[in-house]
Motif scaffolding. Structure first.
Motif, PDB file in Angstrom:
ATOM      1  N   ASN A  40     -12.516  20.613   4.054  1.00  0.00           N
ATOM      2  CA  ASN A  40     -13.231  19.827   5.059  1.00  0.00           C
ATOM      3  C   ASN A  40     -12.834  18.360   4.948  1.00  0.00           C
ATOM      4  O   ASN A  40     -12.115  17.957   4.019  1.00  0.00           O
ATOM      5  N   ALA A  41     -13.312  17.556   5.894  1.00  0.00           N
ATOM      6  CA  ALA A  41     -12.957  16.136   5.939  1.00  0.00           C
ATOM      7  C   ALA A  41     -13.460  15.374   4.716  1.00  0.00           C
ATOM      8  O   ALA A  41     -12.834  14.406   4.281  1.00  0.00           O
ATOM      9  N   SER A  42     -14.574  15.801   4.147  1.00  0.00           N
ATOM     10  CA  SER A  42     -15.109  15.109   2.974  1.00  0.00           C
ATOM     11  C   SER A  42     -14.171  15.238   1.778  1.00  0.00           C
ATOM     12  O   SER A  42     -13.984  14.288   1.014  1.00  0.00           O
ATOM     13  N   GLU A  43     -13.589  16.421   1.612  1.00  0.00           N
ATOM     14  CA  GLU A  43     -12.642  16.597   0.523  1.00  0.00           C
ATOM     15  C   GLU A  43     -11.391  15.742   0.733  1.00  0.00           C
ATOM     16  O   GLU A  43     -10.845  15.179  -0.223  1.00  0.00           O
ATOM     17  N   LEU A  44     -10.954  15.636   1.961  1.00  0.00           N
ATOM     18  CA  LEU A  44      -9.802  14.787   2.261  1.00  0.00           C
ATOM     19  C   LEU A  44     -10.113  13.330   1.942  1.00  0.00           C
ATOM     20  O   LEU A  44      -9.294  12.617   1.345  1.00  0.00           O
ATOM     21  N   GLU A  45     -11.298  12.900   2.309  1.00  0.00           N
ATOM     22  CA  GLU A  45     -11.702  11.522   2.027  1.00  0.00           C
ATOM     23  C   GLU A  45     -11.751  11.265   0.533  1.00  0.00           C
ATOM     24  O   GLU A  45     -11.304  10.224   0.045  1.00  0.00           O
ATOM     25  N   LEU A  46     -12.285  12.214  -0.225  1.00  0.00           N
ATOM     26  CA  LEU A  46     -12.329  12.074  -1.679  1.00  0.00           C
ATOM     27  C   LEU A  46     -10.931  11.904  -2.259  1.00  0.00           C
ATOM     28  O   LEU A  46     -10.704  11.077  -3.142  1.00  0.00           O
ATOM     29  N   ALA A  47      -9.996  12.689  -1.764  1.00  0.00           N
ATOM     30  CA  ALA A  47      -8.631  12.632  -2.284  1.00  0.00           C
ATOM     31  C   ALA A  47      -7.966  11.297  -1.971  1.00  0.00           C
ATOM     32  O   ALA A  47      -7.290  10.711  -2.822  1.00  0.00           O
ATOM     33  N   ARG A 134      -5.809   8.342  10.376  1.00  0.00           N
ATOM     34  CA  ARG A 134      -6.017   7.193   9.497  1.00  0.00           C
ATOM     35  C   ARG A 134      -5.861   7.581   8.030  1.00  0.00           C
ATOM     36  O   ARG A 134      -5.199   6.879   7.258  1.00  0.00           O
ATOM     37  N   TYR A 135      -6.448   8.701   7.624  1.00  0.00           N
ATOM     38  CA  TYR A 135      -6.308   9.142   6.246  1.00  0.00           C
ATOM     39  C   TYR A 135      -4.844   9.410   5.913  1.00  0.00           C
ATOM     40  O   TYR A 135      -4.361   9.087   4.817  1.00  0.00           O
ATOM     41  N   ALA A 137      -2.285   7.955   7.285  1.00  0.00           N
ATOM     42  CA  ALA A 137      -1.635   6.648   7.204  1.00  0.00           C
ATOM     43  C   ALA A 137      -1.972   5.937   5.904  1.00  0.00           C
ATOM     44  O   ALA A 137      -1.120   5.269   5.305  1.00  0.00           O
ATOM     45  N   GLU A 138      -3.207   6.068   5.433  1.00  0.00           N
ATOM     46  CA  GLU A 138      -3.584   5.437   4.161  1.00  0.00           C
ATOM     47  C   GLU A 138      -2.780   6.021   3.007  1.00  0.00           C
ATOM     48  O   GLU A 138      -2.305   5.288   2.124  1.00  0.00           O
ATOM     49  N   ALA A 139      -2.622   7.339   2.994  1.00  0.00           N
ATOM     50  CA  ALA A 139      -1.837   7.968   1.932  1.00  0.00           C
ATOM     51  C   ALA A 139      -0.380   7.524   1.992  1.00  0.00           C
ATOM     52  O   ALA A 139       0.251   7.272   0.954  1.00  0.00           O
ATOM     53  N   ARG A 140       0.166   7.403   3.196  1.00  0.00           N
ATOM     54  CA  ARG A 140       1.558   6.961   3.342  1.00  0.00           C
ATOM     55  C   ARG A 140       1.715   5.507   2.909  1.00  0.00           C
ATOM     56  O   ARG A 140       2.700   5.131   2.278  1.00  0.00           O
ATOM     57  N   PHE A 141       0.722   4.686   3.233  1.00  0.00           N
ATOM     58  CA  PHE A 141       0.758   3.281   2.817  1.00  0.00           C
ATOM     59  C   PHE A 141       0.760   3.166   1.296  1.00  0.00           C
ATOM     60  O   PHE A 141       1.580   2.445   0.709  1.00  0.00           O
ATOM     61  N   ILE A 142      -0.163   3.854   0.638  1.00  0.00           N
ATOM     62  CA  ILE A 142      -0.274   3.738  -0.815  1.00  0.00           C
ATOM     63  C   ILE A 142       0.996   4.254  -1.485  1.00  0.00           C
ATOM     64  O   ILE A 142       1.507   3.639  -2.436  1.00  0.00           O
ATOM     65  N   ARG A 143       1.527   5.360  -1.003  1.00  0.00           N
ATOM     66  CA  ARG A 143       2.768   5.893  -1.574  1.00  0.00           C
ATOM     67  C   ARG A 143       3.909   4.901  -1.412  1.00  0.00           C
ATOM     68  O   ARG A 143       4.669   4.633  -2.352  1.00  0.00           O
ATOM     69  N   ALA A 144       4.032   4.319  -0.230  1.00  0.00           N
ATOM     70  CA  ALA A 144       5.088   3.334   0.015  1.00  0.00           C
ATOM     71  C   ALA A 144       4.896   2.099  -0.847  1.00  0.00           C
ATOM     72  O   ALA A 144       5.866   1.536  -1.373  1.00  0.00           O
ATOM     73  N   TYR A 145       3.654   1.659  -1.003  1.00  0.00           N
ATOM     74  CA  TYR A 145       3.371   0.481  -1.815  1.00  0.00           C
ATOM     75  C   TYR A 145       3.827   0.704  -3.251  1.00  0.00           C
ATOM     76  O   TYR A 145       4.455  -0.161  -3.865  1.00  0.00           O
TER      77      TYR A 145
END
Length: 552
Positions: A40-47, A134-135, A137-145
């Motif tokens: 669910n979306a909550s698990e994705l947010e946690l990750a 958005r989630y 994109a956030e994961a892609r941003f952190i990985r790129a950073y």
């Protein structure tokens, strides 16, 4: 202000104590054990929150990595016999603990991001599409950073973009250019789905302008001048971020809501803290003064007329901290200044300080230890009196990206591309005039502006973790990191100002009493080796196709 971060940080803490962390971090040898994730979306947010938490890792002394990198440069010194000190003096090898920690923790974060990006498609069409994007994109941003850090420290690295198992864990290096191209492309894609702001519940997450600024930084570091200038200009054109009017306040609790701050590590007492004040503060302020600035940084700052100390009529060797760029006093605790309710001062025969809160005079007869800092100076950035009773548990956020850096990136990229126009002067002068330094006048040559921008980055960004990358990419580390790291003269002052070169580096060869300066450490820098860190030895043993960097 901290209350608005509570939910976000608390969720990160929950994630760090649940079983899902184990398989989010198994990289590169193992994949996830639970194929039903994400349900669910909550698990994705946690990750995703767990990826942010990973960025706060503290490899040494309870401090975030960003603030430790300057220890490996000409402006900072670690007094401990540490892995960082070994890097600073050029005695490190491929078993260096700090190097290994940065590599391992970076790839842990990358592994978490890869797991999310590999598995979140299970929720495609089952949750809000905008939030899903958005989630992602956030994961892609952190990985790129994180990849951005890795390539500047190690050069080309294994470019892993999916969760790996044992069967495919042998991954060779990508070239630095290949990695940089991947980083910038990822940030482009992330920027499309990231918002420009968040509500209070989500403060601290990556924004569109943070992604564009990181792209601009990556492009600058890799000499892609047009790309860097364009990305920085995109941030400027959003017209969202502004320079904070008070430079010193930026690095205190009062400045944490400033629009200048584009991305920062989030902290909250009871959830996640750091011990930066304990490491920076003097002994009289009940700190350890583990990380201290040196004389070469202090002498590099200009006078208030915009001239270096060897050229300005305002400079007085007998009163050397008067009439100086205000950023010096905002960045470094200098003798005669008020520091954590003490008058920070060195006397000829002893160290005497006055507690402003009590009026009591404190004597310390150990003149060699000048304020017990070994160099005669302490860092002022990230020391706030709010932390006076709990110096090892600060919740002061650590800035990773701020608008002043974007302006300096834009100016440098335009200068190096030789596309010098009024916008270059405007960007530089916005940063300088924020602290009431005189504006740079038009009509400068490319070489003159190159000198100006390099010095501006030193004055503006000292003790924020950028210096290591700067002296490497400018190929001046071999000059700055060979020889003595110097502290202040324990029983007096310099007889005359040292000559200051185009990079803002003091030369003490013609100073009559230079021999009286405190030699804190002898440093050696091998230009055939030390422009890159070594790949950790264990990585080259377990990954047979991973080649070691030259000289290690």
């Amino acid at each position: 202000m901290k209350k608005i971060h509570y939910w976000f940080l608390s969720i990160c803490l929950i994630l760090s104590t649940t079983s899902c962390e184990d398989y989010l971090e198994r990289f590169p040898l193992e994949g996830p054990a639970d194929q039903s994730y994400f349900a669910n979306a909550s698990e994705l947010e946690l990750a995703v929150n767990g990826c942010y938490k990973g960025m706060n890792f503290h490899p040494s002394d309870g401090m975030p990595t960003q603030l430790l990198l300057d220890v490996c440069t000409d402006i900072n010194w670690d007094r401990n016999n540490s892995a960082m000190q070994q890097i600073g003096k050029g005695s490190h090898d491929s078993n260096n603990g700090f190097v290994r920690s940065v590599w391992n923790e970076s790839y842990k974060i990358i592994g978490r991001c890869n797991f999310i990006l590999d598995n979140m498609n299970k929720l495609d069409g089952k949750m809000d599409a905008t939030l899903y994007a958005r989630y992602q994109a956030e994961a892609r941003f952190i990985r790129a950073y994180q990849y951005g850090y890795l390539i500047e420290l190690f050069g080309g690295v294994p470019l892993v973009t999916k969760t790996l198992g044992l069967a495919d864990a042998q991954v060779p290096k990508g070239t630095k250019d290949e990695c940089a191209t991947f980083i910038m492309n990822e940030l482009d894609e992330a920027a499309k789905a990231l918002p420009t702001s968040y509500d209070a519940r989500n403060t601290g997450r990556a924004t569109r302008q943070a992604a564009l600024a990181t792209k601009a930084r990556t492009a600058l570091y890799n000499e892609k001048w047009d790309v860097a200038a364009t990305a920085a200009k995109a941030v400027m054109d959003l017209n969202i971020n502004k320079l904070h009017p008070n430079f010193g306040e930026l690095f205190s609790y009062k400045g944490q809501n400033s629009s200048e701050i584009m991305f920062s590590l989030q902290y909250l007492k009871g959830t996640l803290t750091h011990s930066t004040p304990q490491n920076f503060l003097s002994r009289n302020a009940q700190g350890a003064s583990n990380k201290v600035p040196g004389q070469m940084l202090v002498d590099s700052y200009e006078c208030t007329d915009g001239l270096s100390i060897d050229k300005s009529p305002l400079y007085n060797p007998k009163d050397p901290f008067k009439n100086r760029d205000p950023r010096l006093d905002f960045t470094v605790a200098v003798p005669g200044s008020n520091y954590f309710n003490f008058k920070f001062e060195t006397h000829k025969d002893s160290v005497k300080t006055i507690n402003y809160a009590t009026g009591a005079r404190v004597d310390n007869q150990d003149a060699i230890h000048a304020f017990a800092t070994y160099t005669g100076y302490c860092w002022r950035k990230y020391t706030d009196l709010t932390d006076k009773d709990d110096r090892s548990n600060s919740e002061l956020n650590i800035i990773l990206i701020r608008y002043a850096e974007v302006l300096l990136i834009y100016a440098e990229a335009k200068i190096e591309a030789n596309q010098i126009d009024q916008s270059v002067y405007d960007a530089i002068n916005a940063v300088r005039q924020r602290v009431n330094m005189p504006a740079i006048k038009t009509g400068k040559t490319q070489a003159e502006l190159r000198s100006i921008i390099r010095k501006e980055r030193k004055y503006e960004l000292a003790n924020e973790g950028f210096r290591l990358f700067d002296i490497r990419r400018w190929k001046i580390a071999e000059k700055l990191m060979n020889g003595n790291f110097l502290g202040r003269i324990p029983k007096g002052l310099l007889a005359t100002a040292p000559a200051i070169d185009a990079n803002g580096t003091p030369d003490y060869s013609n100073v009559p009493n230079k021999a009286d300066m405190r030699v804190v450490e002898l440093r050696i820098f091998n230009p055939n080796r030390d422009y890159l860190w070594p790949i950790p030895y264990i990585e080259t043993v377990t990954n047979k196709v991973l080649t070691q960097n030259a000289g290690y």
